[in-house]
Design a protein around this motif. Structure first.
Motif, short mmCIF file in Angstrom:
data_model
loop_
_atom_site.label_atom_id
_atom_site.label_comp_id
_atom_site.label_asym_id
_atom_site.label_seq_id
_atom_site.Cartn_x
_atom_site.Cartn_y
_atom_site.Cartn_z
N GLY A 191 0.82 -1.21 0.00
CA GLY A 191 0.00 0.00 0.00
C GLY A 191 0.85 1.25 0.00
O GLY A 191 2.01 1.24 0.44
N ARG A 192 0.26 2.31 -0.53
CA ARG A 192 0.96 3.60 -0.61
C ARG A 192 -0.09 4.69 -0.59
O ARG A 192 -1.05 4.65 -1.36
CB ARG A 192 1.74 3.67 -1.91
N THR A 193 0.06 5.64 0.33
CA THR A 193 -0.82 6.81 0.34
C THR A 193 0.04 8.06 0.43
O THR A 193 1.09 8.06 1.07
CB THR A 193 -1.82 6.80 1.52
N ASP A 194 -0.41 9.09 -0.23
CA ASP A 194 0.25 10.39 -0.19
C ASP A 194 -0.88 11.40 -0.08
O ASP A 194 -1.56 11.69 -1.08
CB ASP A 194 1.08 10.60 -1.46
N VAL A 195 -1.12 11.89 1.13
CA VAL A 195 -2.31 12.66 1.42
C VAL A 195 -1.96 14.12 1.74
O VAL A 195 -1.04 14.38 2.53
CB VAL A 195 -3.08 12.04 2.61
N LEU A 196 -2.70 15.01 1.16
CA LEU A 196 -2.68 16.42 1.55
C LEU A 196 -4.01 16.67 2.24
O LEU A 196 -5.07 16.61 1.62
CB LEU A 196 -2.53 17.33 0.32
N ASP A 197 -3.96 16.90 3.53
CA ASP A 197 -5.15 17.14 4.33
C ASP A 197 -5.47 18.63 4.27
O ASP A 197 -4.81 19.44 4.93
CB ASP A 197 -4.93 16.67 5.77
N LEU A 198 -6.46 18.99 3.48
CA LEU A 198 -6.80 20.40 3.29
C LEU A 198 -7.45 21.02 4.52
O LEU A 198 -7.43 22.24 4.66
CB LEU A 198 -7.70 20.57 2.07
N ARG A 235 0.64 17.22 5.38
CA ARG A 235 0.97 16.14 4.45
C ARG A 235 1.23 14.87 5.26
O ARG A 235 1.79 14.93 6.35
CB ARG A 235 2.26 16.46 3.68
N GLU A 236 0.85 13.74 4.67
CA GLU A 236 1.18 12.45 5.27
C GLU A 236 1.43 11.45 4.14
O GLU A 236 0.61 11.32 3.23
CB GLU A 236 0.07 11.93 6.18
N PHE A 237 2.56 10.78 4.25
CA PHE A 237 2.93 9.75 3.29
C PHE A 237 3.09 8.44 4.04
O PHE A 237 3.77 8.39 5.07
CB PHE A 237 4.25 10.12 2.60
N THR A 238 2.43 7.39 3.56
CA THR A 238 2.52 6.08 4.18
C THR A 238 2.85 5.05 3.11
O THR A 238 2.23 5.03 2.05
CB THR A 238 1.19 5.70 4.86
N LEU A 239 3.82 4.22 3.42
CA LEU A 239 4.19 3.12 2.54
C LEU A 239 4.14 1.86 3.38
O LEU A 239 4.79 1.77 4.43
CB LEU A 239 5.60 3.36 2.00
N VAL A 264 3.17 -10.09 9.12
CA VAL A 264 3.30 -8.73 9.66
C VAL A 264 3.33 -7.73 8.50
O VAL A 264 4.10 -7.89 7.56
CB VAL A 264 4.59 -8.59 10.50
N THR A 265 2.47 -6.73 8.59
CA THR A 265 2.53 -5.62 7.64
C THR A 265 3.24 -4.47 8.34
O THR A 265 2.86 -4.08 9.44
CB THR A 265 1.13 -5.17 7.20
N SER A 266 4.28 -3.96 7.70
CA SER A 266 5.05 -2.83 8.25
C SER A 266 4.66 -1.57 7.49
O SER A 266 4.37 -1.63 6.29
CB SER A 266 6.54 -3.07 8.09
N GLU A 267 4.68 -0.45 8.18
CA GLU A 267 4.39 0.84 7.56
C GLU A 267 5.41 1.87 7.99
O GLU A 267 5.81 1.91 9.16
CB GLU A 267 3.01 1.36 7.97
N ILE A 268 5.78 2.71 7.05
CA ILE A 268 6.58 3.89 7.33
C ILE A 268 5.67 5.07 7.10
O ILE A 268 5.04 5.17 6.03
CB ILE A 268 7.79 3.97 6.40
N VAL A 269 5.57 5.94 8.09
CA VAL A 269 4.69 7.10 7.99
C VAL A 269 5.53 8.36 8.18
O VAL A 269 6.25 8.50 9.16
CB VAL A 269 3.56 7.06 9.05
N LEU A 270 5.42 9.26 7.21
CA LEU A 270 6.13 10.54 7.25
C LEU A 270 5.07 11.64 7.25
O LEU A 270 4.16 11.64 6.41
CB LEU A 270 7.02 10.65 6.01
N ARG A 271 5.17 12.56 8.21
CA ARG A 271 4.17 13.63 8.35
C ARG A 271 4.84 15.00 8.39
O ARG A 271 5.94 15.14 8.91
CB ARG A 271 3.38 13.46 9.64
N SER A 272 4.12 15.97 7.87
CA SER A 272 4.58 17.35 7.93
C SER A 272 3.36 18.25 8.16
O SER A 272 2.38 18.18 7.42
CB SER A 272 5.28 17.73 6.63
N SER A 273 3.43 19.08 9.19
CA SER A 273 2.31 19.96 9.53
C SER A 273 2.38 21.25 8.73
O SER A 273 3.39 21.56 8.09
CB SER A 273 2.34 20.29 11.03
#
Length: 173
Positions: free
Chosen positions: A35-42, A47-51, A61-70
């Protein structure tokens, strides 16, 4: 003369993480991206990116990396606010099914402490579907207590190696 686009810290870290994970999938064949999401929360201008991915093999086991920027992180960087250090928030997640929470949850915490140290406190959230209470879905979140930026770019391969080793060990819980 048109303005040149300068990628943000978020974009640079996102691309670096994405490239490394897809190399592990397509070139090395040690995992499968699920899975891959790249979200701009208006609503909050964030911003949030999840892989997300599973190791090749049984892959429990499903692993996720989540990167966020306010909005503050992005605004400070784009506006070049004096005294600010632009960065992003990083967290790791592991999703797995467990059947013996009193035994498995402490084992999971011990594995994570062995890889990430006692200063990173994992948060385990258990849930189950009514009627199938024999197993729990365990969402383990490992938040990093500080922001990261391009100064940590060269640390990303080691971070991902450790993440893969940790996921491999969690497969046996």
């Amino acid at each position: 003369m048109p303005l040149l686009f300068h990628p943000t810290v978020f974009e640079n870290l996102k691309v670096a993480l994405e490239n490394q994970i897809y190399d592990y999938d397509n070139i090395d064949g040690i995992l499968e991206v699920t899975g891959r999401t790249d979200v701009l929360d208006l609503a909050v201008l964030a911003r949030e990116f999840t892989l997300s991915f599973k190791l090749k093999g049984p892959g429990k086991v499903t692993s996720e990396i989540v990167l966020r920027s306010s909005v503050k992180d992005l605004g400070d960087e784009i506006l070049e606010v004096d005294g600010s250090t632009p960065g992003c928030t990083l967290l790791l997640r592991f999703h797995m099914s467990i059947s013996d929470a009193p035994a498995q949850c402490p084992a999971i915490e011990s594995i994570l402490a062995g890889y990430w140290g006692p200063e990173l406190k994992p948060e385990q959230t258990l849930s189950f579907r009514f009627g199938s209470e024999a197993t729990y879905d365990n969402c383990v979140t490992l938040p990093f207590g500080r922001q990261i930026n391009e100064a940590q770019m060269e640390d990303l391969p080691e971070l991902l190696e450790t993440l893969l080793q940790c996921a491999g060990e969690l497969e046996n819980v």
